[in-house]
Design an enzyme around this catalytic site. Sequence first.
Site, PDB file in Angstrom:
ATOM      1  N   HIS A  95       0.845  -1.200   0.000  1.00  0.00           N
ATOM      2  CA  HIS A  95       0.000   0.000   0.000  1.00  0.00           C
ATOM      3  C   HIS A  95       0.875   1.244   0.000  1.00  0.00           C
ATOM      4  O   HIS A  95       1.792   1.373   0.810  1.00  0.00           O
ATOM      5  CB  HIS A  95      -0.932   0.025   1.209  1.00  0.00           C
ATOM      6  CG  HIS A  95      -1.863   1.206   1.199  1.00  0.00           C
ATOM      7  ND1 HIS A  95      -2.875   1.343   0.279  1.00  0.00           N
ATOM      8  CD2 HIS A  95      -1.897   2.329   1.964  1.00  0.00           C
ATOM      9  CE1 HIS A  95      -3.509   2.488   0.484  1.00  0.00           C
ATOM     10  NE2 HIS A  95      -2.931   3.101   1.502  1.00  0.00           N
ATOM     11  N   SER A  96       0.577   2.159  -0.913  1.00  0.00           N
ATOM     12  CA  SER A  96       1.271   3.446  -1.016  1.00  0.00           C
ATOM     13  C   SER A  96       2.773   3.200  -1.220  1.00  0.00           C
ATOM     14  O   SER A  96       3.157   2.505  -2.153  1.00  0.00           O
ATOM     15  CB  SER A  96       0.982   4.295   0.223  1.00  0.00           C
ATOM     16  OG  SER A  96       1.383   5.623   0.046  1.00  0.00           O
TER      17      SER A  96
END
Length: 258
Positions: A95-96
Amino acid sequence: MSTQTQDERNKWLRHYGPAPDGAPRLVCFPHAGGSASWFHPLSGALAPAVAVVAVQYPGRQDRRAERPLDTVEELADRIAPLLAEPGGPLLFFGHSMGAAVAFEVARRLVEGGHPGPEHFFASGRRAPGRTRDETVHLMDDRGLLAEVVALGGTDPKSLGDEDLIAMVLPPMRADYRAIETYRCAPGEPLRCPVTVLTGDADPKTSLDEARAWSEHTSAVCDMRVFRGGHFFLVDHQAEVEDLVRGVARRLAAAARRT
């Protein structure tokens, strides 16, 4: 495996929940400022069919006494050797910032002659070849904290604790420096399917930037758009869990047939 290697694995990798031998292994890479424990709810939802392994970057929680690393490349260099071992089907979920770290780890595994992930989930992050001129890591402490709060990943109430702020700022700034200075070097694309997860109101990733992940795999790339911003996962946890569970089941079934 040497004692030194096992010690490194214990520092970097958190194994959540029991899983049978040969079960699919979902390796989770946290966002900037995040920690392995952020993925603990996911492990509870997927166990015991899926072995969830979350990466713990240095400089936070039980590793807070260690120097945070401030480049994606160095993080990937340290993590990749720890995942180069046989086992059940390997899946990556980043994520990210974690999506960029996971991408570089996958590259290093394949370049080293090891099996890479059989499926790659890129969440809340534009494709590696899409860059922006971002300088959050150069802001003063107040500016950095304001950015984090604006993205929705931190409870503003927690920022009233000065001791906590002093603890989280160094790794957070190092993470922002890592992802904001990251530039994808030329290289072979991934060989596995990629599922891109993105929020329709994410200020960090446009839909076009998310679709560009298709340029970084020789396999199929599909995209799921959720209502929400950068941390859309929080409001769509059950949907994301079902998605990951379905992919893991297909990989497990394929592995049993071979």
